[in-house]
Design a protein around this motif. Structure first.
Motif, mmCIF file in Angstrom:
data_model
loop_
_atom_site.group_PDB
_atom_site.id
_atom_site.type_symbol
_atom_site.label_atom_id
_atom_site.label_comp_id
_atom_site.label_asym_id
_atom_site.label_seq_id
_atom_site.Cartn_x
_atom_site.Cartn_y
_atom_site.Cartn_z
ATOM 1 N N ASN A 96 7.192 18.036 -11.940
ATOM 2 C CA ASN A 96 8.166 17.223 -11.221
ATOM 3 C C ASN A 96 7.669 16.893 -9.820
ATOM 4 N N VAL A 97 8.103 15.758 -9.301
ATOM 5 C CA VAL A 97 7.784 15.373 -7.932
ATOM 6 C C VAL A 97 8.798 16.034 -7.006
ATOM 7 N N VAL B 87 3.788 6.424 -0.766
ATOM 8 C CA VAL B 87 4.605 7.391 -1.499
ATOM 9 C C VAL B 87 5.399 8.274 -0.547
ATOM 10 N N VAL B 88 4.874 8.528 0.661
ATOM 11 C CA VAL B 88 5.605 9.351 1.628
ATOM 12 C C VAL B 88 6.237 8.519 2.737
ATOM 13 N N VAL B 89 5.654 7.373 3.039
ATOM 14 C CA VAL B 89 6.171 6.554 4.144
ATOM 15 C C VAL B 89 7.445 5.819 3.743
ATOM 16 N N VAL B 90 7.432 5.180 2.589
ATOM 17 C CA VAL B 90 8.576 4.353 2.184
ATOM 18 C C VAL B 90 9.829 5.193 1.939
ATOM 19 N N PRO B 91 9.756 6.362 1.269
ATOM 20 C CA PRO B 91 10.981 7.165 1.132
ATOM 21 C C PRO B 91 11.606 7.548 2.469
ATOM 22 N N GLY C 226 13.358 4.248 -2.676
ATOM 23 C CA GLY C 226 12.237 4.326 -1.757
ATOM 24 C C GLY C 226 11.014 4.950 -2.386
ATOM 25 N N PHE C 227 11.213 5.944 -3.263
ATOM 26 C CA PHE C 227 10.069 6.570 -3.924
ATOM 27 C C PHE C 227 9.421 5.600 -4.904
ATOM 28 N N ARG C 228 10.235 4.891 -5.669
ATOM 29 C CA ARG C 228 9.674 3.928 -6.621
ATOM 30 C C ARG C 228 8.920 2.823 -5.888
ATOM 31 N N ALA C 229 9.488 2.333 -4.796
ATOM 32 C CA ALA C 229 8.808 1.297 -4.021
ATOM 33 C C ALA C 229 7.521 1.844 -3.399
ATOM 34 N N GLY C 230 7.555 3.103 -2.948
ATOM 35 C CA GLY C 230 6.358 3.707 -2.371
ATOM 36 C C GLY C 230 5.245 3.855 -3.378
ATOM 37 N N VAL C 231 5.595 4.230 -4.605
ATOM 38 C CA VAL C 231 4.579 4.341 -5.661
ATOM 39 C C VAL C 231 3.942 2.985 -5.930
ATOM 40 N N GLY D 47 -0.564 -0.613 -5.545
ATOM 41 C CA GLY D 47 -1.076 -1.937 -5.205
ATOM 42 C C GLY D 47 -2.166 -1.886 -4.146
ATOM 43 N N THR D 48 -1.989 -1.044 -3.138
ATOM 44 C CA THR D 48 -3.006 -0.917 -2.096
ATOM 45 C C THR D 48 -4.288 -0.328 -2.654
ATOM 46 N N SER D 49 -4.174 0.652 -3.546
ATOM 47 C CA SER D 49 -5.358 1.260 -4.154
ATOM 48 C C SER D 49 -6.156 0.230 -4.936
ATOM 49 N N VAL D 50 -5.450 -0.577 -5.727
ATOM 50 C CA VAL D 50 -6.140 -1.618 -6.497
ATOM 51 C C VAL D 50 -6.804 -2.621 -5.562
ATOM 52 N N ALA D 51 -6.087 -3.021 -4.500
ATOM 53 C CA ALA D 51 -6.649 -3.985 -3.553
ATOM 54 C C ALA D 51 -7.897 -3.435 -2.877
ATOM 55 N N LEU D 52 -7.890 -2.152 -2.524
ATOM 56 C CA LEU D 52 -9.063 -1.553 -1.882
ATOM 57 C C LEU D 52 -10.256 -1.502 -2.825
ATOM 58 N N VAL D 53 -10.005 -1.109 -4.065
ATOM 59 C CA VAL D 53 -11.103 -1.035 -5.035
ATOM 60 C C VAL D 53 -11.696 -2.418 -5.277
ATOM 61 N N VAL D 54 -10.837 -3.401 -5.510
ATOM 62 C CA VAL D 54 -11.322 -4.760 -5.754
ATOM 63 C C VAL D 54 -12.047 -5.301 -4.524
#
Length: 738
Positions: free
Chosen positions: A80-81, A252-256, A705-710, A715-722
């Protein structure tokens, strides 16, 4: 930065930890900050008789961080989170609180094997990272290896690292600052993947540290790296872009946290009293001198480096500009945070800006040692620096010693270090190697001794006292207890510590409070609420019964009169509340309220009523409540987990079921598998309606807030990798064509 430097940095970090805390490094000594419990009658018997009281700088390490880490580890081990903490107050968000950093990557070993030993290693790991990062940063900025070692020891084992050792999230931000700065320097050098590494370092800091400290670490790294680049606008844009992407990774921690604050459900630590505390004796006359205690050698060399001539290499001049800019930023932040009115003045404690100064001084001490070796510290330069260093030592080190029980052995080390600096100035041959090695050694010994005394593991107590075992034997959550006491570290059963035995406690210590909880506790006779804590001096209010407080822990002379005694010890007594109400209620008299303010007014009017359990103030319309006034129902809790509660109910007529836990917009209910609205009840609790028959009610905490943070983090992770792959593609293509 070579592979050899990487290996040396790790070895140096491990040596520093082993030198300052040899027994703890081997797992033979706990550094869990139980010293905060020395005044608690529940734990006082576990402290060694006659041992000097440990000078705990902030009890939050024991009251907030360690219990939160234990709960987070338990949640993660079950898949669990850690979103909610039901054991503090009447329940409060855990992930959105952010200051306890329940998802810190540094805590992974503790998650796998929770114990005081693994938590001690987690605390020491931050020192390894701080020392290693400072060494690599100094090497990146052009210093020699011995000079970098001096910088690393100064930064990693200095006064701030030791004084704030109790606070994991402050220490983690302190440790991550050099790594964030190295990543920012890669951005300045336009190294492939530099922006991604800067974003990653900022993101890790956000998961591991106070939000304010993580922001300062990102800002400090940008400033130091940007000053080495000069007025290049594109470089500054890349630096801020990397930091912004780091915030995205930390979604994940900022948006909540932001969503909890913006929803109006939270009360943040900003009020006039707290801001006044930050500008009080604790900060200016005790904390800051100790934070800036770096030792005689680093002080001398860093102050001398300030006055060296301008015939320096470009890297040295850039480092000096960065140090000046960092000190100026810290001074500005310190002034704003100390003098500005709330909420700006109370948002960030002034001490948070001091760790920027510590890094700047550590870097300057490295450049001072290199200047000493090159013979540039001569004449007026040396005397000017020595004069400034003497003033700094008198203002910081000498005052700090008053807090460290006047350590004569550290004084001897300081004097030896100062003599060594003078000797290296007088005899150039000493500068070639052995003299500078002695300077590093003298600094290390002095700082290690003072750090070990500051943390003072020999003054630790134990969490396994007879009274604590008796409390652990009481019925677990959803049962609740309350401890009586007038001050957080002098109360019986220190607030939040009951979390360690999965016991709810109506008191709370936290940086982020649900507003409804604070308003409710303000109605409790005997409760005292401040910016970051809520305590109880007595338990005469019927609202204590309504909260379901089954037991009270107190000193023998403070025990509630007439209550049965469940356990008695020399310093503490546990009494049973004969009037405690069940945690699930079925009221019959439902009174509608237009909102929390109206509900507070209505609740204040019925607090003294003998029918308090039968009356409920519900924030719903009269038409909704009209069909729920049957009141002929039974209900019981069958499952109680931090983020999930299951209730079984049998109703002979449509009724309102009330769970006396904190209502928050992130909680959602399903009755027999179908969504059902929940209504704030009695200002604080969760109420929902059921129809006639047998029902299974499931309440789950799923904040938006947790769902939006995830989503933001993904999205940021994908953008950084690409982005990294695309940025590297042209270079690979050119190499292939060539």
């Amino acid at each position: 930065m070579s592979r050899r430097d990487l290996v040396l940095s790790v070895v140096l970090g491990l040596l520093c930890v082993a030198g300052a805390f040899p027994r703890a490094t081997l797992g033979r000594e706990s550094l869990v900050p139980t010293g905060a419990l020395v005044g608690d009658p529940v734990f006082k018997d576990t402290f060694a008789k006659g041992a000097p009281e440990r000078k705990v700088w902030d009890t939050s390490g024991m009251l907030v961080h360690y219990p939160a880490a234990v709960l987070a580890a338990a949640e993660l081990r079950t898949g669990n989170v850690p979103l909610w903490n039901p054991y503090v107050g009447a329940g409060t968000p855990l992930l959105a609180e952010a200051h306890s950093a329940p998802l810190s990557p540094f805590l992974v070993p503790f998650w796998l094997a929770p114990s005081e030993r693994s938590y001690t290693w987690f605390l020491l790991l931050r020192w390894v990272v701080a020392v290693s990062g400072a060494f690599l940063l100094a090497r990146t900025m052009g210093t020699g290896r011995l000079a970098a070692a001096l910088s690393a020891v100064t930064y990693g084992a200095g006064g701030l690292a030791a004084a704030r050792f109790d606070l994991p999230t402050e220490g983690t931000a302190y440790a991550m600052l050099p790594l964030c700065t190295i990543a920012a320097l890669l951005v300045v050098g336009r190294r492939p993947g530099g922006v991604a590494l800067h974003a990653l370092s900022v993101g890790v800091t956000l998961y591991s540290a106070h939000p304010e400290l993580a922001a300062l670490a990102a800002l400090g790294s940008i400033l130091i790296a940007g000053c080495t680049a000069g007025p290049d606008g594109r470089t500054w844009v890349r630096l801020f872009s990397g930091a912004a992407l780091g915030v995205g990774l930390g979604g994940v921690v900022v948006v909540p946290l932001l969503s909890f604050l913006l929803d109006g459900g939270a009360s943040y630590k900003t009020d006039a009293k707290l801001a006044g505390m930050f500008a009080s004796d604790m900060i200016y006359f005790r904390a800051v001198p100790t934070f800036l205690r770096l030792g005689a050698v680093p002080l001398l060399l860093s102050c001398m480096a300030f006055f060296t001539g301008r015939a320096e290499a470009p890297t040295v001049m850039a480092a000096r500009r960065a140090a000046w800019a960092t000190v100026a930023l810290a001074a500005a932040l310190f002034a704003v945070q100390s003098l500005a009115p709330p909420p700006l003045g109370g948002l960030v404690p002034p001490r948070y800006s001091v760790f920027l100064v510590a890094l700047a001084m550590a870097l300057l001490s490295a450049h001072g040692m290199d200047a000493l070796r090159a013979g540039r510290l001569e004449g007026r330069v040396a005397w000017k620096g020595a004069a400034v260093a003497a003033l700094a030592w008198g203002g910081c080190d000498a005052l700090a010693y008053l807090r460290l029980h006047r350590l004569p052995d550290v004084w001897v080390g300081e004097i030896v270090g100062a003599v060594l600096v003078v000797a290296c100035l007088a005899w150039p041959r000493l500068r070639d190697g052995i003299g500078r090695a002695l300077l590093v050694g003298a600094t290390a010994v002095s700082l290690f001794v003072s750090a070990s005394r500051t943390v003072a593991p020999s003054h630790q107590g134990s969490l396994s006292s007879p009274a604590a075992k008796a409390i652990g034997a009481l019925p677990r959550a959803p049962a609740r207890l309350a401890g009586l006491g007038a001050y957080p570290d002098r109360a019986a059963m220190t607030p939040n510590v009951a979390t360690l035995v999965e016991m709810g406690d109506v008191r709370a210590v936290s940086a982020v409070f649900p507003v409804r909880y604070r308003r409710f506790m303000a109605l409790v006779d005997g409760a005292k609420t401040q910016a970051t804590w809520t305590l109880l001096n007595k338990v005469g209010s019927p609202l204590i019964d309504l909260l379901g407080v089954s037991h009270v822990v107190s000193r023998p002379d403070k025990a509630p009169s007439g209550w049965p005694i469940a356990w008695r010890g020399d310093g503490a007594v546990i009494t049973k509340n004969p009037s405690a109400l069940p945690r699930v209620l079925v009221p019959t008299d439902l009174r509608p309220a237009a909102g929390p303010v109206h509900a507070e007014e209505l609740l204040r009017g019925i607090v003294g009523s003998e029918r308090l359990a039968e009356v409920a103030v519900v924030e719903a319309s009269e038409s909704v409540l009209a069909g729920l006034k049957g009141g002929r129902a039974r209900a019981r809790i069958v499952e109680y987990h931090p983020s999930r509660v299951v209730i079984e109910a049998w109703a002979e007529a449509p009724s309102l079921i009330v769970l006396t836990d904190t209502w928050e917009s992130g909680w959602h209910a399903r009755v027999d598998g179908l969504p059902s609205p929940m209504y704030p009840t009695d200002l604080l609790f969760r109420g929902l309606g059921i129809r006639t028959g047998h029902h299974r009610i499931v309440m789950e905490y799923r904040p938006w807030g947790f769902r939006a943070g995830v989503l933001l983090t993904a999205g940021t992770s994908v953008a950084l990798v690409v982005g990294t792959v695309v940025a590297r593609w042209p270079a690979r293509k050119r190499r292939t064509v060539g």
